[in-house]
Design a protein around this motif. Structure first.
Motif: not given
Ligand code: 147
Length: 661
Positions: A272-296
């Protein structure tokens, strides 16, 4: 595209009937943290920062999120960095550390109905008294988490609706019971417990342990497979959520994954609920899982940001439902489409409003990062939908259409139209790749802002920060802590320092303690730079004089690689090809160069390191050369970093980073 009535349909009609409403919808959410995924947002250029928050939280505008899940900072690496705890030590609560408090307030300002959910990835070492086990002293760890829930209320007026246990690590029956009791005694009986933010086996565990199950409100699964056996979870009779989901690329495929699961999770397994990882890509390129966000948003200096298609996949549900609406069961408004895909109906129990989703994603585009999907086929079809009299069918319904499998330069994403309803019937063409909302709600909007600044991907050099203009307990602007927590605090001379606040190895999530505390800034792509910083080691009180201050260039996220210069209390210095090993924890690194200079003690000094195009390092202490022309590897690139070799309160001021020509 054709949404007209009277089109010849392929199969028996889809019947929608609200006389048998099913489970309560608990909302669609986004996850900040797990970890430090929002770190660049608090110091983002305005008006971009407010616009980004509007895209995420403002109702009827963008993602219009219904749940905000945040990390409860635990002073240890939790994917893209460390988030500061509210209790670095057992005797002091600081409700001004980190940025999740701020984010929760910004979310609530925009949507007072948004639900808040906190979860720890890591814990400060003291909760386990150095044992590494957060459940060894259940009262102590419960006191720690309840201090966070209580702090949210007393300091910020925020009600924490949901609280988790320990992200993707153990849960514990006794601990969860103690936590429930501690919350109740502190006046937080309405904060619900989610267990265990991990795998499906928790359902069997709860079935066998009544006291444990009684303390739990919601089962939270991560990346649940719709094709797993959910029978044990169903027997519990508790809501089951996909409490972390997606981790998928922020392109159309990520939107397709997300659009699919926020329907299939209900249709197949009644989540009955789903929560997306991750909310906002406000982490540096070159740290883990870059480009996996609702908004970059990774350019705090330019204010440039990118609204990813997954925002609109989210909007297909969130702009047209509310928490508390009821799902219609399979066969009454939800189910599998005859030629593949899913449809879902939500109804407002207090009015005639309703919303449906139709989603048909092909196997090639449907995958999320995890889990694997079985093979399946989908084909375009035209549906006839029959609204029963219980639906009080209006003459016209709103349509919002996306196609996440389009190869067009300008794919259809969240486009508005209407459909006529005749004798309770309408027909709907559902092409492959489509996510379609059909709704009585007329407030849908594809929000937009004019004049988003153009992209300027390079971190602006030369850059300097004396740390004097930040507020107490904040992280330093544009720094991203990776090991330990670095906060601005005013010290005895009335000036501010950037201070490492973690006194003991935390109960980590991935980092079990190999290299010393470190915060980084800049670009993973940097090569030829100079870093300079003032530092002060704490007075020796019972410690060894091996405590060292370090600066790094060309470092990766955890300074496993890089060029790092450390100088210790006694004046011994080393140039290393990584961050310094934590004192006493691992084999000493072999230095590229080393030497002795005068003792630094616990007064202020200036340390600098530069590496130029000839791949040679120069280093200096207080302007006096320590090393010059030391050859380093030509392959390393990376961030500028400052840190230390142990868990002590080293202080920094007057940081600068510049280009080397
Ligand atoms: C999750 C974490 O909870 C997040 O903080 C973030 O790191 C995210 C990135 O995808 O991953 O952790 C998982 C780690 C492993 C699996 C699932 C989630 N797994 O192997 O299925």
């Amino acid at each position: 595209l054709c949404f007209a009535a009277f089109v010849q349909a392929s199969a028996a009609p889809i019947v929608v009937d609200r006389t048998h409403t099913s489970a309560t919808f608990d909302g669609i959410g986004g996850l900040s943290g797990g970890g430090a995924t929002s770190v660049l947002l608090p110091h983002y250029a305005e008006p971009s920062r407010s616009q980004i928050l509007d895209y995420l939280f403002k109702p009827n505008f963008g993602a219009s999120l219904q749940i905000l899940k945040v990390e409860i900072g635990g002073d240890s690496q939790s994917t893209d960095g460390t988030e500061s705890s509210h209790m670095h030590t057992e005797d002091r609560i600081d409700l001004h550390t980190g940025y999740e408090w701020w984010l929760m307030q910004e979310a609530k300002k925009r949507n007072p109905e948004i639900k808040l959910y906190g979860l720890a990835w890591a814990f400060p070492g003291w909760v386990g008294e150095g044992s590494g086990d957060p459940f060894k002293f259940p009262e102590q760890t419960a006191r720690y988490l309840v201090a966070w829930v209580a702090g949210a209320k007393t300091e910020y007026g925020l009600d924490i609706d949901y609280l988790g246990i320990w992200n993707e690590r153990a849960s514990d029956s006794k601990f969860v019971q103690v936590l429930r009791k501690t919350l109740n005694q502190a006046g937080f009986a309405r904060t619900k417990l989610v267990v265990k933010d991990g795998t499906l086996d928790i359902c069997n565990e709860l079935l066998k342990d009544k006291a444990y199950a009684d303390a739990v409100d919601i089962v939270g699964l991560h990346y649940p497979s719709d094709f797993a056996d959910f029978s044990a979870c169903r027997q519990l009779g508790k809501p089951v959520w996909a409490s972390e989901e997606s981790s998928s690329y922020d392109d159309l495929n990520g939107a397709a994954c997300w659009g699919r699961v926020i329907n299939s999770h209900w249709v197949i397994n009644r989540m009955t609920s789903s929560i997306m990882w991750n909310l906002v890509g406000a982490y540096y390129h070159g740290t883990d899982w870059y480009a996996s966000s609702m908004l970059t948003s990774v350019e705090p200096w330019s204010g440039h940001y990118e609204v990813n298609p997954v925002i609109w996949a989210t909007a297909h549900v969130t702009q047209f439902t509310k928490i508390g609406w009821r799902y219609l069961a399979n066969g009454s408004g939800s189910g599998e489409l005859p030629r593949g895909g899913y449809y879902t109906a939500w109804v407002d129990p207090s009015s005639d409003d309703f919303t449906m989703n139709f989603v048909k994603i092909s196997r090639d585009h449907a995958s999320c990062t995890r889990p694997p999907l079985p093979n399946f086929q989908v084909e375009e079809e035209t549906l006839t939908v029959l609204l029963s009299p219980s639906m009080r069918p209006p003459d016209e319904l709103e349509i919002w259409y996306s196609n996440f499998e389009s190869y067009d330069a300008d794919p259809s994403v969240f486009k508005h139209s209407t459909v006529q309803v005749l004798n309770g019937k309408f027909s709907l063409k559902v092409p492959v790749g489509a996510m379609i909302t059909v709704t009585t709600i007329k407030t849908g909007q594809k929000g937009s802002f004019q004049g988003i600044p153009p992209s300027s991907p390079s971190f602006p050099l030369n850059y300097a920060d004396d740390f004097q203009s930040s507020a107490d307990s904040e992280n330093a602007r544009w720094f991203a802590d990776q090991i330990g927590s670095f906060e601005i605090h005013r010290v005895e001379d009335g000036m501010r320092s950037l201070k490492q606040m973690v006194p003991l190895l935390p109960i980590g999530w991935t980092d079990k303690g190999s290299r010393g505390p470190m915060t980084l800034i800049g670009m993973r792509e940097w090569q030829d730079i100079k870093v300079q910083v003032s530092f002060r080691l704490p007075p020796p009180a019972g410690r060894v004089p091996a405590d060292a201050a370090c600066v790094g260039v060309r470092t990766d996220q955890m300074w496993k690689n890089g060029v790092v210069l450390c100088v210790n209390y006694d004046g011994h210095w080393e140039l290393l090809n990584s961050g310094p090993p934590l004192q006493g924890s691992s084999a000493p690194a072999t230095p590229l160069a080393s030497g002795m200079t005068k003792a630094v003690g616990s007064s202020w000094h200036v340390l600098s390191l530069e590496v130029g195009g000839s791949n040679e390092a120069q280093g200096a202490l207080d302007g006096n050369e320590l090393l010059s022309s030391v050859p380093v590897r030509s392959m390393d690139t990376g961030f500028a970093a400052i840190g230390a070799n142990g868990w002590f309160p080293i202080e920094f001021r007057n940081f600068s980073v510049s280009k080397v020509h």
